[in-house]
Design an enzyme around this catalytic site. Structure first.
Site, mmCIF file in Angstrom:
data_model
loop_
_atom_site.group_PDB
_atom_site.id
_atom_site.type_symbol
_atom_site.label_atom_id
_atom_site.label_comp_id
_atom_site.label_asym_id
_atom_site.label_seq_id
_atom_site.Cartn_x
_atom_site.Cartn_y
_atom_site.Cartn_z
ATOM 1 N N ASP A 1 58.221 33.262 21.371
ATOM 2 C CA ASP A 1 59.087 33.825 22.435
ATOM 3 C C ASP A 1 58.516 35.142 23.047
ATOM 4 O O ASP A 1 58.576 36.003 22.306
ATOM 5 C CB ASP A 1 60.408 33.756 22.151
ATOM 6 C CG ASP A 1 61.360 33.951 23.194
ATOM 7 O OD1 ASP A 1 60.965 34.249 24.260
ATOM 8 O OD2 ASP A 1 62.653 33.394 23.251
ATOM 9 N N SER B 1 69.461 31.529 25.849
ATOM 10 C CA SER B 1 68.943 32.866 26.491
ATOM 11 C C SER B 1 69.967 33.590 26.873
ATOM 12 O O SER B 1 70.741 34.068 25.865
ATOM 13 C CB SER B 1 67.929 32.531 27.985
ATOM 14 O OG SER B 1 67.371 33.629 28.291
ATOM 15 N N HIS C 1 59.985 30.601 24.975
ATOM 16 C CA HIS C 1 61.384 30.713 24.992
ATOM 17 C C HIS C 1 62.429 29.604 25.033
ATOM 18 O O HIS C 1 63.658 29.615 24.954
ATOM 19 C CB HIS C 1 61.585 31.602 26.202
ATOM 20 C CG HIS C 1 63.043 32.105 26.639
ATOM 21 N ND1 HIS C 1 63.576 32.733 25.651
ATOM 22 C CD2 HIS C 1 63.772 31.976 27.644
ATOM 23 C CE1 HIS C 1 64.959 33.110 26.001
ATOM 24 N NE2 HIS C 1 64.981 32.560 27.459
#
Length: 723
Positions: free
Chosen positions: A667, A592, A699
């Protein structure tokens, strides 16, 4: 004979030798096999000096009370609960796998529970002493975001994008056919600004306040579903930075009359509505109105009956950003006073205000950053909270006198104290851990100072595996003055005369902290697993990360990645100063924001980082959503230099080492377009890059597939860095 004896001894040693972690253990063992013993879901009974928690097998709710000298007893079993439900609803079946772990104490003797039947869900008020159901409201098994009214008579719940009421009043509150109108959802403003609910009952249970989110004007974003014969498109609403955002209002619904009133939160339609709080008398609603630029917050008061704006209590402005994260907390016995949390003076701390907007007292203590507000004592004169201290490493319990502002530290041992306070404020259940203490649970009587130990967990790895040596380190930031917290895990069977490859594990973004003074120092077991495979594993919390105050975080504003990378490179300098570190074999891994950092470090410092694994990376912040992205970067049209400067897509030609990019095809947070654009830029630049997609994951890669993910990361480092 002696040879036989030696053979027996060596065979016995081999049979009991401790093994390295398996990938499965490294993936989930921290929370399962190797979780230190603890109390699960502990809660104080309201207005009682007794603590309840789940049994080891989750089959019962256990209790320890002062009256019983803190001895453990069984309060309610899942069998008793199922029998009571069957007596109330004989036509349904209740096969409880575990006792409901998300229970609450409604009052001293009444449990509030969610119990699943065969085809329905029930919100239950259960008499824990009589073992009988006091009241139960049936709702759809597919219900979401269910909220029980304060008087226990009515449940508000979501049927897709609409609000229903069940119980004393069975009503349809909203009936919007267009899926672009979303009512009562906690996903309003993408759950930024501390939003964790989308419906609020008034204290008198007469009104339901809810978010109405209109996202019909937000562009559809396609997520390709691969599991049908011909792939299909699932559209989500994704407001990208600088583009059209959702429009949100707050509506008050009168249960008796069915009338709806929209609060007149006048202003630009794309502003954010936060800090939603009812007044204790149910007549008014307080709302934080934040502009889209996120640098000007107004705390407003509205009439719940008419929706009319009454007044602005106070305002907050900043040259960077204002980030409201918490509702008001009213002081018991003082319906005209509330506590408000803000970092306006440098650290997120408590302030005492009147409902007219007058600040009565600053209740902050030194540079302690409040993490969790725990409540008041019986008199309402003192409040308790958990605060981050010791440069963010520790968590301590504090007690503050609302009148004088005097603050005392209730806990003092360095480490992480996870505490809950009895409703009278006289008892504290303290679950304590540190880098040397797995978990120690005790009850302290604040008046007598008597401490009763409940459990002292053993090292869960003892006799199973030997974790590599770990130590906390301090690195000076790139500004030349700020101390940064780091964690260094040494390779297994460490030999100071050898040189080892390094895996730097990085996140680096706001609202995250990787290094803490708790068991394992905040690390995941995969870090220790990689150390067992022969790597030095290093993590540094750079400026921009959490729990160190406003100025520590706000250095990221308009230039995400710049100061963060500068600090990470100071961490690399620290590593290079160690004789056992092979400076030619340093790799980096993150997910991320950490994926963004990993890719950025590989491109901007390709002479240092030879291998990188970037998971779910933001590759250009113009592809990220409005609420988070514009807080830190402003709009692309307002900050073109900043967006251009930290786009890894525009830097693809700088790639030198081996880089693996991983993304979840579903995602909805960092959309796959980020990594696809980066891959295309690498192709255009003639740069080889590796890419792996998890077709069904969002995600994060969760469940059993995470073992597959960790294996891929390990193999990539072994192939290109370890040799």
């Amino acid at each position: 004979m002696r040879k036989l004896l030696l053979l027996f001894l060596f065979t016995g040693i081999a049979a009991t030798a401790q093994k390295n972690l398996t990938l499965q253990q490294a993936t989930s063992g921290k929370y399962q096999e190797f979780a230190p013993k603890s109390l699960v879901s502990p809660l104080w009974r309201k207005d009682d000096r007794a603590i309840t928690y789940m049994s080891d097998n989750y089959a019962s709710l256990m209790q320890r009370s002062e009256a019983a000298n803190w001895a453990e007893t069984t309060l309610v079993t899942k069998t008793e609960l199922a029998a009571a439900m069957k007596a109330k609803f004989p036509d349904d079946a209740f096969m409880l796998q575990i006792f409901p772990y998300n229970y609450q104490w409604k009052d001293k003797g009444t449990l509030q529970l969610e119990v699943s039947g065969k085809n329905k869900m029930y919100l239950v008020l259960f008499d824990a002493d009589k073992k009988e159901v006091k009241n139960a409201i049936a709702i759809s098994a597919d219900a979401k975001n269910q909220v029980l009214s304060p008087d226990g008579s009515t449940v508000a719940w979501l049927n897709d994008n609409n609000i229903m009421l069940s119980g004393k009043s069975d009503k349809t509150v909203t009936n919007d056919i267009d899926k672009g109108i979303v009512n009562g959802s906690d996903y309003t403003h993408r759950q930024e600004f501390g939003i964790n609910k989308g419906m609020w009952w008034s204290p008198d249970s007469g009104k339901l306040l809810y978010y109405r989110k209109d996202e019909t004007m937000v562009a559809d974003y396609p997520l390709i579903q691969w599991d049908s014969r011909i792939a299909e498109t699932k559209n989500i609403k994704y407001p990208m930075a600088g583009m059209k955002s959702e429009e949100v209002t707050l509506v008050a619904y009168d249960v008796a009359s069915g009338n709806k009133v929209t609060l007149k939160t006048e202003g630009p339609k794309e502003q954010f509505l936060t800090c939603v709080t009812w007044s204790p008398d149910s007549k008014y609603v307080f709302v934080g109105v934040l502009n889209r630029e996120q640098n000007h917050l107004k705390l407003n008061k509205y009439d719940a009956a008419t929706g009319n704006f009454i007044k602005t209590l106070f305002e907050e402005k900043a040259t960077t950003y204002v980030e409201p994260l918490h509702d008001f907390t009213f002081v018991p016995g003082h319906s005209d006073q509330f506590l408000y949390r803000t970092e306006k003076e440098g650290y997120e701390q408590l302030y005492l205000y009147t409902t007219e907007g007058k600040q009565l007292k600053k209740l902050g203590y030194l540079n302690v950053v409040i993490q969790d507000f725990l409540g008041f004592d019986a008199s309402g004169k003192n409040a308790f909270y958990i605060g981050a201290t010791n440069n963010g490493l520790d968590r301590q319990l504090y007690k503050v006198d609302l009148g004088s502002g005097k603050t005392i530290a209730v806990t003092t041992a360095n480490g992480t104290h996870n505490t809950i306070v009895s409703t009278d404020g006289g008892l504290v259940l303290d679950s304590y851990s540190s880098i040397t203490t797995p978990n120690r649970v005790s009850i302290t009587d604040l008046k007598s100072k008597k401490v009763t130990e409940i459990l002292n967990a053993e090292d869960p790895y003892k006799g199973k595996t030997v974790l590599p040596k770990m130590e906390l380190v301090t690195v000076t930031a790139a500004d030349g003055k700020t101390p940064l917290n780091g964690r260094l895990i040494y390779p297994a069977n460490f030999d100071a005369n050898k040189k080892y490859p390094v895996m730097v594990y990085v996140y680096g973004g706001p609202h995250a902290q990787l290094v803490t003074n708790e068991w394992l120092c905040g690390a995941g077991l995969f870090d220790y697993y990689m150390a067992q495979q022969g790597y030095v594993v290093f993590t540094l919390d750079n400026r921009g990360s959490d729990a160190r105050g406003r100025d520590f975080e706000h250095v990221v504003h308009r230039n995400l990645g710049v100061n963060e990378m500068a600090d990470q490179m100071k961490g690399v300098d620290f590593l290079k100063s160690k004789s056992f570190v092979d400076a030619d074999r340093i790799g980096v891994y993150g997910w991320s924001f950490g994926g963004f950092m990993t890719t950025s470090l590989m491109l901007d410092h390709g002479d240092v980082f030879k291998v990188g694994v970037a998971g779910g990376p933001v590759c250009d912040w113009k592809y990220y959503e409005v609420m988070y992205g514009e807080r830190y970067m402003d709009m692309p049209q307002e900050n073109p230099e900043g967006y251009a400067g930290n786009s890894v897509i525009s830097k693809a030609a700088k790639l030198k080492g081996r880089l693996l990019v991983i993304h979840g095809a579903q995602d909805p947070v960092v959309v796959q377009q980020n990594s696809m654009e980066f891959i295309q830029a690498c192709i255009a630049a003639g740069k080889q890059v590796d890419y792996f997609l998890y077709p069904t994951h969002e995600h994060n890669v969760r469940g059993k597939d995470r073992v597959h993910l960790n294996q891929k990361i390990e193999e990539y480092f072994d192939t290109y860095l370890k040799k």
